[in-house]
Design an enzyme around this catalytic site. Structure first.
Site, PDB file in Angstrom:
ATOM      1  CG  ASN A 109      -2.350   3.597 -11.009  1.00 44.03           C
ATOM      2  OD1 ASN A 109      -2.367   4.131 -12.119  1.00 44.03           O
ATOM      3  ND2 ASN A 109      -2.072   4.271  -9.905  1.00 44.03           N
ATOM      4  CG  HIS A 111       2.138   6.353  -7.589  1.00 44.01           C
ATOM      5  ND1 HIS A 111       1.271   7.415  -7.724  1.00 44.01           N
ATOM      6  CD2 HIS A 111       2.974   6.685  -6.579  1.00 44.01           C
ATOM      7  CE1 HIS A 111       1.576   8.342  -6.823  1.00 44.01           C
ATOM      8  NE2 HIS A 111       2.605   7.924  -6.117  1.00 44.01           N
ATOM      9  CB  SER A 138       5.173   1.347  -7.448  1.00 43.37           C
ATOM     10  OG  SER A 138       6.165   1.925  -6.634  1.00 43.37           O
ATOM     11  CG  ASP A 147      -1.467   6.497  -5.673  1.00 43.45           C
ATOM     12  OD1 ASP A 147      -1.915   6.018  -6.727  1.00 43.45           O
ATOM     13  OD2 ASP A 147      -1.245   7.715  -5.513  1.00 43.45           O
TER      14      ASP A 147
END
Ligand code: GRF
Length: 321
Positions: A109, A111, A138, A147
């Protein structure tokens, strides 16, 4: 070049990160390709771009479905597309634990903050309110906690006087587009990266009782026993003595076992220069298909052959339980 990693990108909105990945993937030497762009929102603008770029798309609204059922539909689509990795790019859904487990270590992912700071939403406003000198983004592996997974890479982005959340978001987005494709490329090729390979060996070697690392002729080695009287049970070789690639050197019971291994699987094993005559064997670690449990069992075997009796006795007893 080795086969490209197959990526499914999950989006909910404009999909600018997805676009950045898709354009990075057009480079001939890019180690990944996008095989699917999927969304929980059939109206996501990113789907139109993906289609225009000739990428397969899929969408299924989540309305009226449980989280688990919707995730299952996405999982099936991703699996049908033959994806090796799931890459979240503005996918505005909390994922079920099951889905996260199914893609463990294979789902990334991005973020828009310097994690662990500012998980969740409003990251730019929070960075501004805190008077931070830098915001950033990040890329992390996805774990069940939001997260929260291990961070693979970050880019710091300076906060300028007069920045609003919107202005800052635009600048962070530029950094996101660079960071995501570079990090994904590195991640999907990690099994060929000597540093990553060495770390995998190190973890497993040092997990054995009374072991420590000591370099030997410029190459990392692992010993068992005391600092003074310890003996080497494994070495890591990377292009050592002119050999190619990365390999693990471990002890066999002698030349008979060594030659049996060389006959049985010449793709995996070779006789290391300088150590070969004493029955050590080299196991290739850069095939991209290393069976790490197999490596762990070789390390254990070699440790067992080298360790003092008092240690092997204890480990034999432990193994019986
Ligand atoms: C990005 O800011 C990303 O960091 C966050 O969601 C946004 C997605 O933007 N996870 P886009 O859809 O990739 O343009």
């Amino acid at each position: 070049m080795a086969q490209k990693a197959r990526i499914a990108v999950l989006i909910s909105g404009r999909g600018s990160n997805m676009a950045a990945l898709a354009y990075a993937a057009k480079a001939e030497n890019c180690p990944f390709e996008i095989v699917l762009v999927a969304s929980n929102d059939p109206g996501a603008p990113g789907l139109i771009l993906a289609e225009a770029e000739g990428i397969e798309t899929f969408s299924h609204p989540h309305k009226g479905l449980t989280r688990e059922d919707h995730d299952q539909i996405m999982h099936d689509a991703v699996t049908r597309a033959g994806a090796d990795y799931v890459v979240l790019a503005g996918y505005m859904r909390i994922l079920s634990d099951r889905f996260v487990r199914q893609w463990q270590d294979r789902m990334l992912n991005i973020h828009p903050s310097l994690l662990p700071k500012y998980k969740g939403l409003d990251t730019y406003q929070r960075a501004l309110d805190a008077g931070d000198s830098h915001a950033g983004c990040s890329v992390h592996l996805v774990t069940p906690e939001l997260d929260d997974g291990p961070v693979l890479a970050q880019t710091k982005v300076a906060i300028l006087p007069g920045d609003t959340p919107e202005i800052l978001a635009d600048r962070v987005l530029i950094a996101e587009h660079q960071l995501y494709s570079a990090t994904l490329a590195r991640y999907v090729t990690r099994e060929q990266d000597p540093d990553w390979i060495l770390e995998q060996v190190r973890m497993r070697a040092l997990a054995l009782a009374e072991t420590y690392e000591r370099p030997s002729f410029g190459t990392p080695g692992w010993r068992v026993g005391s600092e003074k009287t310890g003996k080497y049970f494994a070495y890591f070789s990377h292009r050592h003595h002119g050999e190619t690639g990365s390999a693990l050197l471990v002890k066999t019971s002698g030349l008979d076992e060594q030659s049996a291994l060389l006959d049985a699987d010449p793709e995996l094993y070779f006789a290391p220069k300088f150590y070969g005559k004493s029955g050590w064997i080299a196991i290739r670690l850069d095939t991209g298909q290393t069976d790490w449990d197999h490596i762990a069992s070789w390390l254990k075997k070699s440790w067992h052959m080298t360790a003092p009796k008092r240690l092997t006795k204890m480990s034999d007893i432990a193994d019986q339980f």
